[in-house]
Write a protein that holds these residues in place. Structure first.
Motif, PDB file in Angstrom:
ATOM      1  N   UNK A  12       0.821  -1.217   0.000  1.00  0.00           N
ATOM      2  CA  UNK A  12       0.000   0.000   0.000  1.00  0.00           C
ATOM      3  C   UNK A  12       0.853   1.265   0.000  1.00  0.00           C
ATOM      4  N   UNK A  13       2.164   1.102   0.098  1.00  0.00           N
ATOM      5  CA  UNK A  13       3.046   2.266  -0.041  1.00  0.00           C
ATOM      6  C   UNK A  13       3.383   2.414  -1.520  1.00  0.00           C
ATOM      7  N   UNK A  14       2.886   3.492  -2.163  1.00  0.00           N
ATOM      8  CA  UNK A  14       3.040   3.605  -3.614  1.00  0.00           C
ATOM      9  C   UNK A  14       4.510   3.639  -4.037  1.00  0.00           C
ATOM     10  N   UNK A  35      -2.164  -2.261  -5.074  1.00  0.00           N
ATOM     11  CA  UNK A  35      -1.984  -1.483  -3.848  1.00  0.00           C
ATOM     12  C   UNK A  35      -2.708  -2.094  -2.642  1.00  0.00           C
ATOM     13  N   UNK A  36      -3.340  -3.231  -2.821  1.00  0.00           N
ATOM     14  CA  UNK A  36      -4.049  -3.803  -1.678  1.00  0.00           C
ATOM     15  C   UNK A  36      -4.460  -5.233  -1.967  1.00  0.00           C
ATOM     16  N   UNK A  39      -7.337  -5.763  -4.737  1.00  0.00           N
ATOM     17  CA  UNK A  39      -6.862  -5.602  -6.116  1.00  0.00           C
ATOM     18  C   UNK A  39      -5.983  -6.784  -6.512  1.00  0.00           C
ATOM     19  N   UNK A  57       1.348  -5.567   6.402  1.00  0.00           N
ATOM     20  CA  UNK A  57       0.234  -4.756   6.896  1.00  0.00           C
ATOM     21  C   UNK A  57      -0.191  -3.741   5.852  1.00  0.00           C
ATOM     22  N   UNK A  58      -1.416  -3.910   5.372  1.00  0.00           N
ATOM     23  CA  UNK A  58      -1.913  -2.939   4.412  1.00  0.00           C
ATOM     24  C   UNK A  58      -3.167  -2.293   4.984  1.00  0.00           C
ATOM     25  N   UNK A  59      -4.275  -2.288   4.235  1.00  0.00           N
ATOM     26  CA  UNK A  59      -5.473  -1.624   4.755  1.00  0.00           C
ATOM     27  C   UNK A  59      -5.843  -2.215   6.117  1.00  0.00           C
ATOM     28  N   UNK A  85       7.501  -3.465   7.561  1.00  0.00           N
ATOM     29  CA  UNK A  85       8.160  -2.355   8.235  1.00  0.00           C
ATOM     30  C   UNK A  85       8.194  -2.595   9.730  1.00  0.00           C
ATOM     31  N   UNK A  86       7.485  -3.620  10.152  1.00  0.00           N
ATOM     32  CA  UNK A  86       7.314  -3.874  11.575  1.00  0.00           C
ATOM     33  C   UNK A  86       8.474  -4.736  12.055  1.00  0.00           C
ATOM     34  N   UNK A  87       9.280  -4.186  12.932  1.00  0.00           N
ATOM     35  CA  UNK A  87      10.402  -4.974  13.433  1.00  0.00           C
ATOM     36  C   UNK A  87      10.567  -4.770  14.925  1.00  0.00           C
ATOM     37  N   UNK A  92       7.099  -2.944  18.071  1.00  0.00           N
ATOM     38  CA  UNK A  92       6.030  -3.622  17.346  1.00  0.00           C
ATOM     39  C   UNK A  92       6.626  -4.892  16.773  1.00  0.00           C
ATOM     40  N   UNK A 113      13.865  -1.309   4.831  1.00  0.00           N
ATOM     41  CA  UNK A 113      13.921  -1.368   3.373  1.00  0.00           C
ATOM     42  C   UNK A 113      14.618  -2.644   2.913  1.00  0.00           C
TER      43      UNK A 113
END
Lengths: 129, 377
Positions: A12-14, A35-36, A39, A57-59, A85-87, A92, A113
């Protein structure tokens, strides 16, 4: 020349989506991006990926899990690479679930990243580079 | 009982008569606390210091009534044992008259109260009541502090996450530039640089918002209250947002009758207007409209900012009032925001005894209303 390997990228991060898209294309893969979860599921109606890169983790917080699970059930041969991104350092913590029950349908999990080389290395191991 | 707590009380005395007496006095005794909580007691007994220690090793009581003179280890010894383990309990020493030295030693060892022998059931109840109140108040304070720590930790965790997302995006673009991936196309190069700059400015906005919020919450920000023109503050914010609005064909209207003056901090008013108007532009559709309406009554100033944008579902509106909450869906994906704007506005509104409310309908638009009271209590 063999057909290009097909890759599905879901995030979901463009910007992450765009970067992954650029890297896989430059690496000679055929890509589709979503993006999700919804889709992505639509794309999977008419697209058989050999590789999927999915954000955890998206919507909803569990979209990545659910998508990976469904994808693996539909295409057991598809390599599923989960990115997040969760570490631990933020508190989290990524849930280290005992996966003996086959909970996480991912072949590997990467922290963002993530470098393209890391993904390639994993794909090489799996014979999908 | 809906609001009853049971405390475990241990009576340690080598005299059986004393243990029986305490049991009898407290068996059906109920204390009502100031907050309405009722407290009842489960009394257990030990006939020696050794027995008391072994019982407390199993499960510490909430209150311990401790005789000093016993065969074997003394009450003071037991108290020392409790102290070394930092047990979460209140100790009441039972002492004979005139043994002031015992009292002093016991105080040093952390006894909460004394009951001089002989004592009446009424005296026992007073002492137990005070110990219970003290214990429960202490536990409540500790729980509140724990909760505060938890909320703070959660905030910092989410903040770190929100800062890492743009960092990761920028880092990713830099790798692409370094490796020259896809850079044969100048349009791609341009876009990579442009996106990096957009993410950087999002990060900067987050940091500024964070500073605003912490300054407001810590009370460190000096407030300069003076008669301030609300209309002027609104105009300043509108001017700031006009380039962004023009780029997407969005018209911003200001509706106000006459001059509206409020005893306020100009900076705070501008933060409110900037947040309201930039949101109304960001979440609008192209060629939409933003209406800033200012109203004044004898008690309050009402600021309503309406857009003709994507709107929110009732569920999304409900979620909105948390820190770092950004509504994630298809249409908000490419809109940057810190997720702190509403927290900041609410904080400021509360300084004016006011509040922020929101009305929204999907595909029709959203109206945020901020009420600022003219006189502060």
């Amino acid at each position: 020349m063999a057909d290009k390997r097909q890759v599905l990228i879901v995030d979901d991060d463009p910007d992450f989506l765009e970067q992954m898209d650029m890297m896989f294309q430059a690496g000679g893969y055929a890509t589709r991006t979503a993006p999700g979860r919804k889709q992505a599921e639509e794309i999977l109606q008419g697209f058989t990926p050999e590789i999927a890169v999915i954000d955890l983790m998206m919507e909803n917080d569990d979209d990545g899990f659910i998508l990976a699970y469904r994808l693996k059930r539909k295409f057991p041969e598809c390599a599923v690479l989960m990115v997040t991104n969760v570490t631990g350092e933020t508190g989290l913590e990524f849930p280290r679930i005992d996966d003996s029950a086959g909970w996480i349908s991912a072949d590997a999990v990467f922290s963002k990243p993530v470098r393209f080389e890391q993904l390639q290395e994993q794909l090489r191991k799996m014979g999908k580079a | 009982m809906e609001n009853e707590k049971r405390l475990k009380l241990l009576i340690v005395d080598d005299e059986e008569g004393m243990r029986m007496g305490v049991k009898r006095a407290l068996r059906n005794h109920r204390i009502e606390m100031e907050d309405g909580t009722k407290v009842a007691f489960d009394v257990v007994e030990a006939s020696s210091g050794e027995e008391a220690v072994s019982m407390m090793e199993q499960e510490p009581p909430d209150i311990v009534l401790l005789d000093n003179k016993m065969g074997g280890i003394s009450g003071i010894d037991v108290l020392t044992w409790i102290n070394e383990r930092d047990l979460d309990l209140m100790a009441i020493m039972i002492t004979a008259y005139a043994s002031i030295e015992t009292a002093i030693t016991a105080t040093k060892q952390g006894a909460y109260d004394f009951l001089p022998k002989p004592f009446t059931p009424a005296e026992l109840k007073v002492s137990v009541r005070q110990a219970s109140e003290h214990l429960l108040a202490l536990r409540q304070t500790r729980a509140l502090e724990e909760e505060k720590r938890r909320v703070r930790f959660q905030f910092i965790s989410v903040l770190a996450h929100e800062l890492k997302a743009p960092l990761g995006a920028i880092e990713g673009y830099l790798y692409l530039l370094r490796d020259g991936t896809g850079m044969d196309d100048p349009k791609v190069y341009e876009r990579v640089v442009e996106r990096s700059l957009v993410r950087l400015s999002g990060m900067r906005k987050l940091i500024y918002d964070l500073l605003d919020l912490t300054r407001l919450e810590s009370g460190q920000k000096k407030r300069e209250l003076a008669p301030t023109s609300v209309i002027e503050a609104a105009r300043t914010a509108i001017e700031t947002m006009t380039p962004d609005a023009d780029a997407r064909g969005i018209v911003i209207d200001l509706e106000a009758e006459g001059e509206i003056t409020l005893e306020a901090d100009r900076g705070e008013l501008e933060i409110i207007f900037n947040n309201l108007i930039s949101n109304a532009v960001k979440y609008n559709r192209d060629n939409g409209r933003v209406t800033v309406r200012l109203e004044e009554t004898s008690e309050e100033v009402r600021i309503a900012v309406a857009d003709t944008g994507i709107g929110m579902t009732p569920e999304e509106v409900e979620k909105l009032f948390g820190e770092f909450v950004r509504i994630k869906n298809d249409r908000t994906r490419n809109i940057l925001g810190s997720g702190l704007g509403l927290s900041i506005m609410r904080k400021i509104a509360s300084l004016y005894g006011g509040e922020v409310s929101v009305e929204s309908a999907p595909d029709q638009g959203t109206t945020f209303t901020v009420i600022l009271k003219k006189t502060l209590e």
